[in-house]
Design a protein around this motif. Sequence first.
Motif, short mmCIF file in Angstrom:
data_model
loop_
_atom_site.label_atom_id
_atom_site.label_comp_id
_atom_site.label_asym_id
_atom_site.label_seq_id
_atom_site.Cartn_x
_atom_site.Cartn_y
_atom_site.Cartn_z
N LEU A 158 -20.22 -20.74 -27.33
CA LEU A 158 -19.49 -21.23 -26.17
C LEU A 158 -18.65 -20.12 -25.54
O LEU A 158 -18.56 -20.02 -24.31
CB LEU A 158 -18.62 -22.41 -26.55
N ALA A 159 -18.06 -19.28 -26.38
CA ALA A 159 -17.29 -18.15 -25.84
C ALA A 159 -18.19 -17.21 -25.06
O ALA A 159 -17.85 -16.75 -23.96
CB ALA A 159 -16.60 -17.40 -26.97
N ALA A 160 -19.37 -16.92 -25.59
CA ALA A 160 -20.31 -16.03 -24.91
C ALA A 160 -20.75 -16.61 -23.57
O ALA A 160 -20.80 -15.92 -22.55
CB ALA A 160 -21.52 -15.76 -25.79
N MET A 161 -21.06 -17.91 -23.55
CA MET A 161 -21.54 -18.54 -22.33
C MET A 161 -20.43 -18.71 -21.29
O MET A 161 -20.69 -18.85 -20.11
CB MET A 161 -22.19 -19.89 -22.64
N ARG A 162 -19.18 -18.70 -21.76
CA ARG A 162 -18.05 -18.78 -20.83
C ARG A 162 -17.48 -17.41 -20.51
O ARG A 162 -16.42 -17.29 -19.91
CB ARG A 162 -16.98 -19.70 -21.42
N ARG A 163 -18.20 -16.38 -20.94
CA ARG A 163 -17.82 -14.98 -20.69
C ARG A 163 -16.42 -14.68 -21.22
O ARG A 163 -15.61 -14.01 -20.60
CB ARG A 163 -17.93 -14.66 -19.19
N ASP A 167 -35.29 -8.08 -12.50
CA ASP A 167 -34.64 -7.05 -13.31
C ASP A 167 -33.36 -7.63 -13.91
O ASP A 167 -32.38 -7.84 -13.18
CB ASP A 167 -34.32 -5.84 -12.43
N PRO A 168 -33.35 -7.92 -15.23
CA PRO A 168 -32.15 -8.52 -15.83
C PRO A 168 -30.89 -7.68 -15.64
O PRO A 168 -29.80 -8.23 -15.47
CB PRO A 168 -32.52 -8.66 -17.31
N VAL A 169 -31.03 -6.34 -15.69
CA VAL A 169 -29.86 -5.47 -15.53
C VAL A 169 -29.27 -5.63 -14.13
O VAL A 169 -28.06 -5.77 -13.95
CB VAL A 169 -30.23 -4.00 -15.81
N LYS A 170 -30.17 -5.65 -13.12
CA LYS A 170 -29.71 -5.81 -11.75
C LYS A 170 -29.06 -7.17 -11.54
O LYS A 170 -28.00 -7.30 -10.89
CB LYS A 170 -30.88 -5.64 -10.78
N VAL A 171 -29.69 -8.22 -12.10
CA VAL A 171 -29.13 -9.57 -11.96
C VAL A 171 -27.75 -9.64 -12.59
O VAL A 171 -26.82 -10.23 -12.02
CB VAL A 171 -30.08 -10.61 -12.59
N TYR A 216 -24.32 -10.53 -10.58
CA TYR A 216 -23.76 -11.86 -10.78
C TYR A 216 -23.06 -12.04 -12.13
O TYR A 216 -22.63 -13.17 -12.44
CB TYR A 216 -24.87 -12.92 -10.65
N GLY A 217 -22.94 -10.98 -12.92
CA GLY A 217 -22.40 -11.12 -14.26
C GLY A 217 -20.96 -11.57 -14.33
O GLY A 217 -20.51 -12.04 -15.38
N ASP A 218 -20.23 -11.48 -13.23
CA ASP A 218 -18.85 -11.97 -13.22
C ASP A 218 -18.79 -13.47 -12.97
O ASP A 218 -17.73 -14.10 -13.15
CB ASP A 218 -18.04 -11.24 -12.15
N ARG A 219 -19.94 -14.07 -12.57
CA ARG A 219 -19.96 -15.50 -12.27
C ARG A 219 -20.99 -16.27 -13.08
O ARG A 219 -20.95 -17.50 -13.13
CB ARG A 219 -20.26 -15.70 -10.77
N GLY A 254 -23.59 -9.28 -23.90
CA GLY A 254 -22.94 -10.21 -23.00
C GLY A 254 -23.81 -11.37 -22.58
O GLY A 254 -23.69 -11.84 -21.45
N LEU A 255 -24.68 -11.84 -23.48
CA LEU A 255 -25.59 -12.93 -23.16
C LEU A 255 -26.05 -13.59 -24.44
O LEU A 255 -25.71 -13.14 -25.54
CB LEU A 255 -26.79 -12.42 -22.36
N THR A 256 -26.80 -14.67 -24.31
CA THR A 256 -27.56 -15.20 -25.43
C THR A 256 -28.95 -14.59 -25.31
O THR A 256 -29.69 -14.89 -24.37
CB THR A 256 -27.63 -16.73 -25.41
#
Length: 343
Positions: A8-13, A271-275, A279-282, A312-314
């Motif tokens: 849950l912590a990971a998914m909530r960043r 491209d997962p890195v680009k995505v 959007y990694g802050d949201r 920073g992901l699952t």
Amino acid sequence: MTHRENFLAAMRRQPCERVPFQFSFCDSLKAQLLRRCGTGDVVQAFDMPLQYVELPPPAVMPDYTAYHKNAAELSFIDEWGVGHKRGSVAHFTHFYSPMAQFTTPEEVEAYPFPDVLNEARWEDVARQVEKAHGEGRAAAYFAVQVFEPAWYLRGLENMLMDFLTDEEMAAACMGKMCRIQCEIARRAARCGVDMVVFGDDVGSQRSLMMSREVWRRWVKPATAATIAAAKEENPDVIAMYHSDGVIDEIIPELIEIGVEVLNPVQPECMDPVKVKELYGDRLSFLGTVGTQTVMPFGTPGEVRETVGRGGGLTIAPTHMLEPEVPWENIEAFLSAVKEFGVY
């Protein structure tokens, strides 16, 4: 941290101790797992942090044979009335849509939709959630969808043509399914799940399956409604959106309607890195490891290298692992998660 707390912590960043991981097996890999480990339960065998829960089958299956002229040739008819004929490869089936010949909204309304709100069935879901939590795992309901079950019933070509040429039929099919799925979303949230999987496959290998305008007209509002229904019941439930394929152009609008986790982010398509940079802050992510490429056809070293890039992901394969995946690649995936997946 327990598995659940960390996931849950990971998914909530939020700060977490390790990168969660997840995968599922096709039947042949489950059989191999049973021979190797004495259990066919993938979550238990690999001590995964996330347990998917689902509505159990009904006590009595509805009789939909009247909607299928070829009923005797079908392998089975599912709870929704969709006919299935098994092929020669793994678990794949050919779909036969019971509403394919419908011409009026009245026929859609008269169709005997299944009793998905049966209390006994949802009591079973609540027990599944309680069991997962008791084992220290997060629980996710799989899945709340509108476009996919609507086209399973209507037929994909029919559904896409309805969007363009028969708005009354499109509204009848999508509206009915949306109302049903909103109630499912509410029930799932009420059962205490930590995450609900929403979404429909709207991406192909090269682009969206429909124009963005058509998606906005028909699919986006339905997805927004189901997410809102779950959030009304439990504002803390995490909304994960699933769609295979290329969906770059709708990601900002998915965030707008409440999506918090994106799955599976197919590396063959995006491209997962680009995505993540965009959007990694949201958004958080569940997936990114290709099941069309590296998992079935890469070497163990290539699997290890791919997983090692995560963070920073699952981390998860982007689809159920199919028969082509060598066991050595599964072991390489697990080894890389163990080595690189610590913050």
